[in-house]
Design an enzyme around this catalytic site. Structure first.
Site, PDB file in Angstrom:
ATOM      1  N   ARG B  22       0.828  -1.212   0.000  1.00  0.00           N
ATOM      2  CA  ARG B  22       0.000   0.000   0.000  1.00  0.00           C
ATOM      3  C   ARG B  22       0.861   1.261   0.000  1.00  0.00           C
ATOM      4  NH1 ARG B  22      -3.139  -2.972   3.812  1.00  0.00           N
ATOM      5  NH2 ARG B  22      -2.531  -1.598   5.522  1.00  0.00           N
ATOM      6  N   CYS B  43      -5.594 -18.073  15.435  1.00  0.00           N
ATOM      7  CA  CYS B  43      -6.421 -18.008  16.649  1.00  0.00           C
ATOM      8  C   CYS B  43      -7.688 -18.853  16.512  1.00  0.00           C
ATOM      9  CB  CYS B  43      -6.819 -16.573  16.957  1.00  0.00           C
ATOM     10  SG  CYS B  43      -5.417 -15.473  17.152  1.00  0.00           S
ATOM     11  N   THR B 282      15.882  -4.399  14.202  1.00  0.00           N
ATOM     12  CA  THR B 282      16.798  -5.214  15.010  1.00  0.00           C
ATOM     13  C   THR B 282      18.125  -4.479  15.136  1.00  0.00           C
ATOM     14  OG1 THR B 282      17.780  -6.332  13.117  1.00  0.00           O
ATOM     15  CG2 THR B 282      15.752  -7.291  14.007  1.00  0.00           C
ATOM     16  N   PRO B 285      20.567  -2.516  10.841  1.00  0.00           N
ATOM     17  CA  PRO B 285      19.641  -1.481  10.353  1.00  0.00           C
ATOM     18  C   PRO B 285      18.816  -1.899   9.132  1.00  0.00           C
ATOM     19  CG  PRO B 285      21.931  -0.905   9.858  1.00  0.00           C
ATOM     20  CD  PRO B 285      21.979  -2.102  10.753  1.00  0.00           C
ATOM     21  N   ILE B 287      17.444  -4.974   8.898  1.00  0.00           N
ATOM     22  CA  ILE B 287      16.605  -6.112   9.283  1.00  0.00           C
ATOM     23  C   ILE B 287      15.617  -5.689  10.380  1.00  0.00           C
ATOM     24  CG2 ILE B 287      16.547  -8.499  10.071  1.00  0.00           C
ATOM     25  CD1 ILE B 287      19.420  -8.824   9.148  1.00  0.00           C
ATOM     26  N   TYR B 288      14.350  -5.882  10.099  1.00  0.00           N
ATOM     27  CA  TYR B 288      13.289  -5.627  11.059  1.00  0.00           C
ATOM     28  C   TYR B 288      12.732  -6.961  11.558  1.00  0.00           C
ATOM     29  CZ  TYR B 288      13.417  -0.752   9.653  1.00  0.00           C
ATOM     30  OH  TYR B 288      13.813   0.536   9.431  1.00  0.00           O
ATOM     31  N   ALA B 289      12.060  -6.930  12.691  1.00  0.00           N
ATOM     32  CA  ALA B 289      11.446  -8.168  13.190  1.00  0.00           C
ATOM     33  C   ALA B 289      10.187  -7.815  13.969  1.00  0.00           C
ATOM     34  CB  ALA B 289      12.410  -8.947  14.074  1.00  0.00           C
ATOM     35  N   TYR B 434     -25.405   3.674  28.677  1.00  0.00           N
ATOM     36  CA  TYR B 434     -26.329   3.039  29.615  1.00  0.00           C
ATOM     37  C   TYR B 434     -27.751   3.029  29.094  1.00  0.00           C
ATOM     38  CZ  TYR B 434     -29.840   2.619  33.164  1.00  0.00           C
ATOM     39  OH  TYR B 434     -30.970   2.238  33.830  1.00  0.00           O
ATOM     40  N   LYS B 442     -24.638   3.471  37.053  1.00  0.00           N
ATOM     41  CA  LYS B 442     -23.277   3.407  37.597  1.00  0.00           C
ATOM     42  C   LYS B 442     -22.685   2.093  37.123  1.00  0.00           C
ATOM     43  CE  LYS B 442     -24.585   6.063  41.688  1.00  0.00           C
ATOM     44  NZ  LYS B 442     -25.419   5.917  42.903  1.00  0.00           N
TER      45      LYS B 442
END
Lengths: 556, 556
Positions: B22, B43, B282, B285, B287-289, B434, B442
């Site tokens: 995107r 899940c 990580t 510079p 490499i991300y995780a 409510y 309450k």
């Protein structure tokens, strides 16, 4: 020994009495109530009429006796307070059973008189068969009339909370129901396109909903030859039509009961309610007031508003008691958070709506999403249609939601976010409960945050139905749904159609000189299409909430 | 043209791939997945096994083909990444179907390898019939085993989220189920007394729950004379007992998959996960995780924690993609908000629990409430048992709740309140939806705020079960419930008994020299009694959550 008198024994008054006793064992506390009952569940009245709450006594939360036993509060029912002497610090109280009048002195006075149903001076307004619903006696009268007259047709005037609840209650009695609403929508706290979902649901139940239609006058039918109901009323409506009905419920709003306060010279506010400061004190330092009779401060705008809801009334009662007994507590303004059940739907809102923002002339943006109440692959998920209103800097102005499940939860989350000063950017990061039966890894609220943030950051600008409907010659609507969806669900007139997954290969079919208004079903694929097209040099906007929102907005 | 490689195609990896596209139409994005499926609903696996989700294909949210069509992402399933060359910026990738190995170069790399079920080196751990549940293939194997072996008894080891979900799924298959849990409670995120409600509910279903009981070794049963199941396993438990079972599910936790990262010399954190900064980068510079393999920062303490949950994984994937493509977004720490369905109950929590606060040595206070999920006079209300943990200055540390209805909503509200920095004092003023079907004037949250605030302000000091159980000679427990409640619900040994409504008249029966520990059923009447007695000169504390909390805490 301090003597505290309380006028009105329901939400605000009863809360204050109980709290006052918890703070002081020595104060003398007397609570006057004009009616027979104190501390009854007024929010439950329509549900007893409808039969959901079977046991009438379940509505009577306290009695004068139980209040005396537990809180040592002297509760005097059938006692009408008819005058306040501010200087002498006394009340004139009439015993409605004996007619006896007495002066009662106070050190501090709390007014919690509530608000009375509005009964406009229509010809015939006092006819038998014309009802309002405020208390147990009203409820009993309506049930008695249903039982006695057995009307096959009933009419409710007013599409607010009580009107809708009464409509549903009478529908549950298997009566033909007409609902008259003078404006172009029910449930004023939400905007028209949201209310349209309610209109459709109401009509789906076979209820005769008439918008833009009010009541002009009422005649008693009495064996006249043309009457279509056995006993009853002939209503003349604002459009001149006649409607014969067996029972009429007037639920066109309430007005604060300010007679006592005004007579005593207490200051009223611009909206006609009793004026109080943040400590709930009136213009007289010995007189406090709470609940539906007072003007509150709007959380967002700081304006004086009338918000007759139970939550604020209860909290105000507690705060007034605190301050009467020497504490220093302040009421923290009102967002107007509210919810209403409508058959299997819930409709809820908090903060300002679009109508109000337009009136105020505040610059605002809006976003619609329709994600499932929980993970789509787990059974029982229903869409939550949510509208988020926000400022150009991301400040949350308000939110509205409608759906079969999880509507209360989402508006609660947004009410807390608004109160805490979070922005739409923060909504992206909220970490909410997720397991497939309860939510989604990206919850409705996160999705609304993404959409609003993408818009404000310029990643995917949103457009709305008005712009699509006005579609200028330099614009073109592009529908990126799949073919079968268009056939089944309908289409926006004049839209080009290229399914999202074919878009990259068919860019040459698109007019480069035009701004593309992208529509999908819910807004998500439209976002993907917008990102794709904008990177290929197209000027695009995404129809927020997609075809579903468009359909809500253009519905009759 | 930037080349982004992604290792792992489920929550974090798939979110990152879609977001990256995107943001950039020109990047080349390749996603490697060791298994057959990408972006599946992990899940949902237990719910398909249990039959709630009937259609297996509902779990397959995307396919490599759909990802290619929509996001132009090159998805390679059955591809295992076996090495990272940080210096050369390449991956070594093995095609598991052909055995072929290839080097793939990257400009930026995202690791989303997840976490693997822990399989301790028990003797017999690799026996057929021993299962873990991580992916579609595991799910298919378990269902096949149930179908093929038709075991009448099954065993689940571990009482966390997956263990409880699998216990319920197998119970729905009408198997006899044993649940083994080494600690003294299931559902570690909540405290013991809360978990006791779950233990009772599990046993009510006829499930053989064995706490403080682990697995020592596993033997294959093979037609031995003493076997009690037709085919299956003999489990030797930590207490020496033997348990014959037809199927074993190991759900004792997961450990981050860090082999690749460690081998490449990426820095790991103190808890053994991949270390990342707030941008999800990580120690390299390029490499991300994200996801279950990384260490996150605890929202309250700032410590490094392992929180393998879907919500954080999805958000981190989005943020990593942003940063890989030149934006500057940060992940806003993890509260660990989570929920689990257990039969008709939900159990949910956010923030820190009491066990953790004790370990950390942080001064804290706690409050329990058990109000109805909505107005008691409207049908279908169920108690929400809520525990709130907070600092002496009112800061919210965490919350836990259990009940049949409205648990998700209350924990969501508290998660937002905590994230926004609201205090327990602010909870009093929250304005939540409510109407009788949805809440109370309450709300549960307001009540928790009142109780906590009353305690911190010294209006009604709270005490807890430990203090009641240790009741010193200078203390006396006073039960203010009505007589029939004591007979029906039970009583605290040694308690004096005077019903609240008789208290004012019987003060002379109370020992003036002792501190009174007041108990009622839920804590509300106890508060009223405390206020009353303290004003009459007694030293008092209120048992928070009343007899109901006491009972939860002392349950075996």
């Amino acid at each position: 020994m301090k003597r505290i008198l309380i006028v009105g024994g329901v939400a605000g008054g009863a809360s204050a009495a109980a709290r006052a006793r918890r703070l002081s064992e020595t104060a003398e506390i007397v609570m006057f109530e004009r009616g027979e009952f104190v501390s009854f569940a007024n929010c439950g009245l329509p549900y007893h009429i409808g039969g959901d709450i079977q046991d009438r006594s379940a509505l009577l939360l306290q009695t004068p006796q139980s209040f005396k036993r537990r809180f040592n509060v002297d509760v005097r029912v059938f006692h009408d307070v008819i005058d306040i002497d501010k200087v002498g610090k006394t009340l004139l109280v009439r015993n409605l059973l004996t007619g006896e009048e007495r002066r009662e002195s106070y050190d501090q006075l709390l007014l919690s008189p509530g608000a009375a149903p509005i009964r406009p001076p229509f010809p015939g307004i006092d006819s038998p068969g014309v009802h309002t619903l405020r208390n147990i006696a009203d409820m009993d009268r309506i049930l008695a009339a249903l039982h006695r007259d057995d009307p096959h047709h009933v009419t409710v005037v007013g599409g607010g909370f009580i009107g809708l609840e009464m409509m549903e209650a009478l529908h549950q009695h298997k009566r033909d129901v007409t609902l008259l609403e003078l404006s172009d929508q029910v449930m004023a706290p939400v905007d028209r396109e949201m209310a349209n979902m309610l209109h459709a649901r109401i009509r789906e139940e076979g209820i005769d909903l008439r918008l833009r239609t009010g009541l002009a006058s009422i005649e008693i039918l009495d064996g006249q030859p043309e009457q279509t109901v056995s006993t009853g009323l002939r209503l003349i409506l604002s459009d001149g039509t006649r409607l014969d009905t067996g029972l009429l419920i007037l639920a066109i709003g309430v007005k604060p009961e300010t007679r006592l306060a005004a007579q005593a010279g207490l200051e009223l506010g611009p909206r006609g309610g009793i004026k109080v400061d943040a400590s709930m004190c009136t213009s007289d330092p010995f007189i406090y007031a709470v609940g539906d009779a007072v003007e509150e401060t709007d959380f967002v705008t700081g304006e004086s508003v009338l918000i007759p809801l139970a939550g604020p009334a209860n909290r105000q009662g507690r705060i007034a008691a605190d301050n009467m007994l020497g504490r220093s507590e302040t009421y923290k303004k009102t967002q107007g958070t509210a919810i209403c059940k409508l058959f299997d739907l819930a409709v809820a809102s908090t903060g300002l709506n679009e109508k109000r923002l337009l009136q105020l002339g505040l610059p605002f943006e809006k976003a619609y999403v329709h994600p499932g109440s929980h993970a789509g692959y787990y059974p029982g998920a229903h869409p939550v249609s949510l509208k988020l209103l926000f400022a150009p800097d991301g400040k949350i102005y308000g939110a509205q939601a409608i759906g079969k499940d999880g509507v209360d939860k989402r508006i609660d989350v947004l009410a807390v976010a608004q109160r805490a000063g979070l922005t739409v950017f923060d909504l992206q990061d909220l970490e909410l409960t997720y397991a497939p039966p309860f939510g989604s890894a990206k919850d409705v609220i996160n999705m609304a945050g993404f959409v609003a943030s993408n818009h404000l950051k310029g990643d995917t600008l949103l457009c709305h139905t008005a712009e699509v409907q006005a579609c200028h010659p330099h614009q073109q609507v592009l529908d990126v749904r799949n073919g079968p969806e268009l056939d089944q669900l309908g289409r926006i007139p004049g839209a080009l159609h290229i399914p999202l997954d074919e878009l990259r290969g068919r860019l040459n079919e698109l007019p480069r000189e035009k701004e593309l208004l992208i529509s999908c079903q819910m807004g998500l694929r439209g976002h993907v299409a917008c990102r794709l097209l904008s990177q290929h040099g197209f000027k695009v906007k995404n129809l927020s909430g997609g075809f579903k929102t468009w359909q809500m907005a253009v519905m009759a």
